[in-house]
Write a protein that holds these residues in place. Sequence first.
Motif, PDB file in Angstrom:
ATOM      1  N   TYR A  24       7.888  -0.306   2.540  1.00 33.59           N
ATOM      2  CA  TYR A  24       6.949  -0.103   1.428  1.00 33.59           C
ATOM      3  C   TYR A  24       7.567  -0.626   0.137  1.00 33.59           C
ATOM      4  O   TYR A  24       8.683  -0.230  -0.211  1.00 33.59           O
ATOM      5  N   VAL A  25       6.863  -1.532  -0.512  1.00 29.55           N
ATOM      6  CA  VAL A  25       7.381  -2.110  -1.755  1.00 29.55           C
ATOM      7  C   VAL A  25       6.276  -2.091  -2.810  1.00 29.55           C
ATOM      8  O   VAL A  25       5.094  -1.933  -2.476  1.00 29.55           O
ATOM      9  N   THR A  26       6.667  -2.294  -4.061  1.00 30.70           N
ATOM     10  CA  THR A  26       5.654  -2.371  -5.115  1.00 30.70           C
ATOM     11  C   THR A  26       4.957  -3.739  -5.016  1.00 30.70           C
ATOM     12  O   THR A  26       5.514  -4.674  -4.414  1.00 30.70           O
ATOM     13  N   ALA A  27       3.779  -3.839  -5.630  1.00 32.45           N
ATOM     14  CA  ALA A  27       3.063  -5.126  -5.635  1.00 32.45           C
ATOM     15  C   ALA A  27       3.929  -6.196  -6.319  1.00 32.45           C
ATOM     16  O   ALA A  27       3.979  -7.344  -5.871  1.00 32.45           O
ATOM     17  N   GLU A  28       4.681  -5.799  -7.360  1.00 31.91           N
ATOM     18  CA  GLU A  28       5.547  -6.762  -8.093  1.00 31.91           C
ATOM     19  C   GLU A  28       6.617  -7.316  -7.173  1.00 31.91           C
ATOM     20  O   GLU A  28       6.871  -8.513  -7.132  1.00 31.91           O
ATOM     21  N   ARG A  29       7.263  -6.428  -6.432  1.00 30.89           N
ATOM     22  CA  ARG A  29       8.335  -6.858  -5.523  1.00 30.89           C
ATOM     23  C   ARG A  29       7.744  -7.772  -4.450  1.00 30.89           C
ATOM     24  O   ARG A  29       8.331  -8.796  -4.085  1.00 30.89           O
TER      25      ARG A  29
ATOM     26  N   ARG B 181       0.851  -1.205   0.000  1.00 32.09           N
ATOM     27  CA  ARG B 181       0.000   0.000   0.000  1.00 32.09           C
ATOM     28  C   ARG B 181       0.876   1.240   0.000  1.00 32.09           C
ATOM     29  O   ARG B 181       2.043   1.197   0.370  1.00 32.09           O
ATOM     30  N   SER B 182       0.296   2.375  -0.422  1.00 28.26           N
ATOM     31  CA  SER B 182       1.127   3.575  -0.494  1.00 28.26           C
ATOM     32  C   SER B 182       1.309   4.162   0.906  1.00 28.26           C
ATOM     33  O   SER B 182       0.503   3.934   1.813  1.00 28.26           O
ATOM     34  N   ILE B 183       2.371   4.915   1.006  1.00 26.39           N
ATOM     35  CA  ILE B 183       2.749   5.501   2.298  1.00 26.39           C
ATOM     36  C   ILE B 183       1.764   6.622   2.651  1.00 26.39           C
ATOM     37  O   ILE B 183       1.398   7.416   1.788  1.00 26.39           O
ATOM     38  N   ARG B 184       1.289   6.641   3.909  1.00 29.79           N
ATOM     39  CA  ARG B 184       0.353   7.697   4.326  1.00 29.79           C
ATOM     40  C   ARG B 184       1.131   8.844   4.955  1.00 29.79           C
ATOM     41  O   ARG B 184       2.263   8.660   5.404  1.00 29.79           O
ATOM     42  N   GLU B 185       0.464   9.983   5.024  1.00 32.29           N
ATOM     43  CA  GLU B 185       1.083  11.162   5.629  1.00 32.29           C
ATOM     44  C   GLU B 185       1.529  10.819   7.057  1.00 32.29           C
ATOM     45  O   GLU B 185       0.772  10.190   7.808  1.00 32.29           O
ATOM     46  N   GLY B 186       2.737  11.212   7.390  1.00 35.52           N
ATOM     47  CA  GLY B 186       3.232  10.980   8.747  1.00 35.52           C
ATOM     48  C   GLY B 186       3.941   9.638   8.910  1.00 35.52           C
ATOM     49  O   GLY B 186       4.563   9.396   9.935  1.00 35.52           O
ATOM     50  N   GLU B 187       3.850   8.761   7.907  1.00 35.05           N
ATOM     51  CA  GLU B 187       4.526   7.465   8.002  1.00 35.05           C
ATOM     52  C   GLU B 187       5.913   7.560   7.373  1.00 35.05           C
ATOM     53  O   GLU B 187       6.158   8.423   6.530  1.00 35.05           O
ATOM     54  N   ARG B 188       6.793   6.624   7.782  1.00 35.08           N
ATOM     55  CA  ARG B 188       8.149   6.619   7.228  1.00 35.08           C
ATOM     56  C   ARG B 188       8.511   5.229   6.728  1.00 35.08           C
ATOM     57  O   ARG B 188       8.266   4.232   7.442  1.00 35.08           O
TER      58      ARG B 188
ATOM     59  N   TRP C   9       1.362 -13.834   4.940  1.00 33.13           N
ATOM     60  CA  TRP C   9       1.011 -12.644   4.169  1.00 33.13           C
ATOM     61  C   TRP C   9      -0.501 -12.620   4.045  1.00 33.13           C
ATOM     62  O   TRP C   9      -1.169 -13.640   4.258  1.00 33.13           O
ATOM     63  N   ALA C  10      -1.047 -11.473   3.737  1.00 32.53           N
ATOM     64  CA  ALA C  10      -2.491 -11.375   3.530  1.00 32.53           C
ATOM     65  C   ALA C  10      -2.786 -10.215   2.608  1.00 32.53           C
ATOM     66  O   ALA C  10      -1.972  -9.298   2.462  1.00 32.53           O
ATOM     67  N   GLU C  11      -3.955 -10.283   1.992  1.00 27.80           N
ATOM     68  CA  GLU C  11      -4.427  -9.158   1.203  1.00 27.80           C
ATOM     69  C   GLU C  11      -5.502  -8.496   2.045  1.00 27.80           C
ATOM     70  O   GLU C  11      -6.483  -9.141   2.417  1.00 27.80           O
ATOM     71  N   VAL C  12      -5.258  -7.254   2.403  1.00 25.59           N
ATOM     72  CA  VAL C  12      -6.198  -6.519   3.262  1.00 25.59           C
ATOM     73  C   VAL C  12      -6.626  -5.265   2.518  1.00 25.59           C
ATOM     74  O   VAL C  12      -5.779  -4.471   2.108  1.00 25.59           O
ATOM     75  N   PHE C  13      -7.915  -5.071   2.373  1.00 28.65           N
ATOM     76  CA  PHE C  13      -8.448  -3.922   1.640  1.00 28.65           C
ATOM     77  C   PHE C  13      -7.720  -3.718   0.300  1.00 28.65           C
ATOM     78  O   PHE C  13      -7.329  -2.599  -0.057  1.00 28.65           O
ATOM     79  N   GLY C  14      -7.484  -4.834  -0.404  1.00 27.77           N
ATOM     80  CA  GLY C  14      -6.907  -4.752  -1.749  1.00 27.77           C
ATOM     81  C   GLY C  14      -5.395  -4.546  -1.813  1.00 27.77           C
ATOM     82  O   GLY C  14      -4.843  -4.368  -2.897  1.00 27.77           O
TER      83      GLY C  14
END
Length: 205
Positions: A56-61, A42-49, A74-79
Amino acid sequence: MSNERGRLFILSAPSGTGKTTLARRLVQLVPNLSLSRSYTSRSIREGERDGVDYNYVTAERFLAMREAGGFLEWAEVFGRFYGTAVADTERRLAAGEDLVLVIDVQGAAKVRERGVPFVGIFVLPPSFEVLEARLRQRSRDPEEQIRCRLETARREIEALADYDYVVINDEVERAVDCLRAIVLAERARRDAMARKVEEIVRSFQ
Ligand code: 5GP
């Protein structure tokens, strides 16, 4: 550093229950206990590092790592994908560190299926209404997403019976006290203390 292998604690709870806050507070208070850092697509949210809250990695990685057997679960959560790296976990447990994984119920079920021992803790909100109010307060998420989280929460609660402990997050400090008590009680179990006990008993002979 201890010679004993570390213990694994898994903390699960519906989204919005405040489990991340509790887990962060817990590891600040208890020595030799740390938080595992998951991988997510998932993409990084404001305030996260990156490298702090998640890797944080791409779906491919992520999928390549999964293909290579790199995840304990592993799991798929909210897509989006989320996973715990086997290598990180193994290295820390082998070094005698106790580790907290904050993962969803699907992930916990996978660790259970693999036969990896862990202590499961389920965090509950005081009620469905309180959870709904918290989700609305904290998030800028659209209504549809809030509904989806609430429906997921209803399903997740059904997994409660598979966990060893339940903590109700009605008040943060009280809930953290409960979590701390659980960790300390698990550390005091006779089987966990076997080596130390043997040493002391020998000193009596
Ligand atoms: P968020 O995107 O809000 O940080 O997390 C969404 C959900 O994914 C939460 O329920 C969280 O516990 C779960 N999650 C985070 N990391 C992992 C992981 O490594 N494995 C699994 N199975 N779930 C995770």
